[in-house]
Design a protein around this motif. Structure first.
Motif, short mmCIF file in Angstrom:
data_model
loop_
_atom_site.label_atom_id
_atom_site.label_comp_id
_atom_site.label_asym_id
_atom_site.label_seq_id
_atom_site.Cartn_x
_atom_site.Cartn_y
_atom_site.Cartn_z
N ASN A 38 0.80 -1.23 0.00
CA ASN A 38 0.00 0.00 0.00
C ASN A 38 0.83 1.28 0.00
N GLY A 39 1.82 1.40 0.87
CA GLY A 39 2.63 2.60 0.92
C GLY A 39 1.80 3.82 1.30
N ALA A 40 2.18 4.95 0.71
CA ALA A 40 1.50 6.22 0.99
C ALA A 40 0.41 6.52 -0.03
N ARG A 41 0.06 5.54 -0.84
CA ARG A 41 -0.92 5.79 -1.90
C ARG A 41 -2.28 6.15 -1.32
N LEU A 55 -6.62 -1.30 -3.10
CA LEU A 55 -5.58 -0.85 -2.17
C LEU A 55 -6.00 -1.16 -0.74
N PRO A 56 -5.20 -1.96 0.00
CA PRO A 56 -5.61 -2.33 1.36
C PRO A 56 -5.25 -1.24 2.37
N LEU A 57 -6.24 -0.78 3.14
CA LEU A 57 -6.03 0.36 4.01
C LEU A 57 -6.38 0.10 5.48
N ARG A 74 -7.42 6.11 8.29
CA ARG A 74 -6.78 5.55 7.10
C ARG A 74 -5.54 6.33 6.67
N ARG A 75 -5.03 7.16 7.55
CA ARG A 75 -3.75 7.82 7.30
C ARG A 75 -2.62 6.94 7.82
N GLU A 76 -1.46 7.05 7.20
CA GLU A 76 -0.30 6.30 7.66
C GLU A 76 0.00 6.66 9.11
N ILE A 95 5.58 10.21 7.90
CA ILE A 95 4.45 9.50 8.52
C ILE A 95 4.02 10.20 9.81
N GLU A 96 4.97 10.45 10.69
CA GLU A 96 4.65 11.13 11.95
C GLU A 96 4.96 12.63 11.91
#
Length: 241
Positions: free
Chosen positions: A8-11, A19-21, A50-52, A83-84
């Motif tokens: 998935n990554g940041a997509r 896309l798995p979230l 659903r955000r990283e 991410i953070e």
């Protein structure tokens, strides 16, 4: 030589219909990718929005779900600074994980890379050193981490093939000159995914594919999902043997 899949990554959600979230979707997708030939999984955990997220509330259930669905499969995560958006928060998150991944990628272009790498080691988590430029490779060498990482991840973002190959060649030269003999995993993104899968096969290196890196198959059609991308990469590797 292995094929790793980055599911998935940041997509964003609209990048691909499959896309798995969330944790359960990642577990299902991971299992399908392993069945298609993926030797390892790389995931970006997502929070309830659903955000990283690297927070234990997102990471722990995701890793646990993947362990149940894919027993025995190595699982890696990203520690990308975006991410953070705060180095201290990243370190606090890593210290709080209860369900540990097998390894985590660290981008050598990021200021906090050395302390993130050390934090991972203290928790017994392997380090995948992400190199996107010659400068990244030189930094890895200067930090004396080259011989201590699990593997070197050569990840090329340039979209013009000649430029992308030039960067990859430059990184390889730095590693060779420094005598770093670690496993190399080479991958591109979007336009360069498949040229770099083929190059990895030629060099007897590992590679990765998945919706983090791109959604098209070698023939230019959109893949049904991560498993189809994995199957195509495995076919290239088998043909090259």
């Amino acid at each position: 030589m292995i094929v790793q899949t980055c599911i998935n990554g940041a997509r964003p959600a609209d990048f691909h219909p499959t896309l798995p979230l969330d944790a359960e979707a990642m577990a299902r997708d991971g299992a399908a990718s392993v069945a298609a030939g993926a030797a390892e999984l790389h995931i970006h955990a997502r929070g309830a929005d659903r955000r990283e997220s690297l927070a234990p509330a997102a990471m722990d259930p995701t890793i646990a779900a993947l362990r149940r669905a894919c027993p025995g499969t190595l699982i890696g995560v990203s520690t990308g600074a975006w991410i953070e958006n705060d180095d201290t928060s990243t370190l606090v998150a890593i210290a709080g994980w209860r369900e540990l991944p097998d390894y985590a990628s660290v981008n050598l272009s990021e200021a906090a890379a050395p302390i993130v790498m050390e934090s991972l080691r203290q928790r017994g988590i392997g380090v995948e050193a992400g190199l996107a430029s010659v400068a990244d490779a030189e930094r890895l060498v200067s930090l004396d981490h080259g011989g201590r990482v699990l593997r070197v991840l050569i990840e090329i973002s340039e979209q013009t093939l000649d430029e992308a190959f030039a960067v990859s060649d430059g990184i390889e030269k730095v590693l060779d000159r420094a005598g770093i003999r670690r496993v190399i995993l080479l991958h591109g993104s979007d336009a360069t995914v498949w040229p770099f899968v083929r190059r990895a096969a030629e060099h007897n290196w590992s590679t990765r594919v998945g919706l983090e890196d791109g959604k098209d198959l070698p023939d230019g059609t959109v893949a049904a999902g991560n498993a189809a991308l994995v199957a195509a990469a495995v076919a290239i590797f088998r043909a090259g043997r």
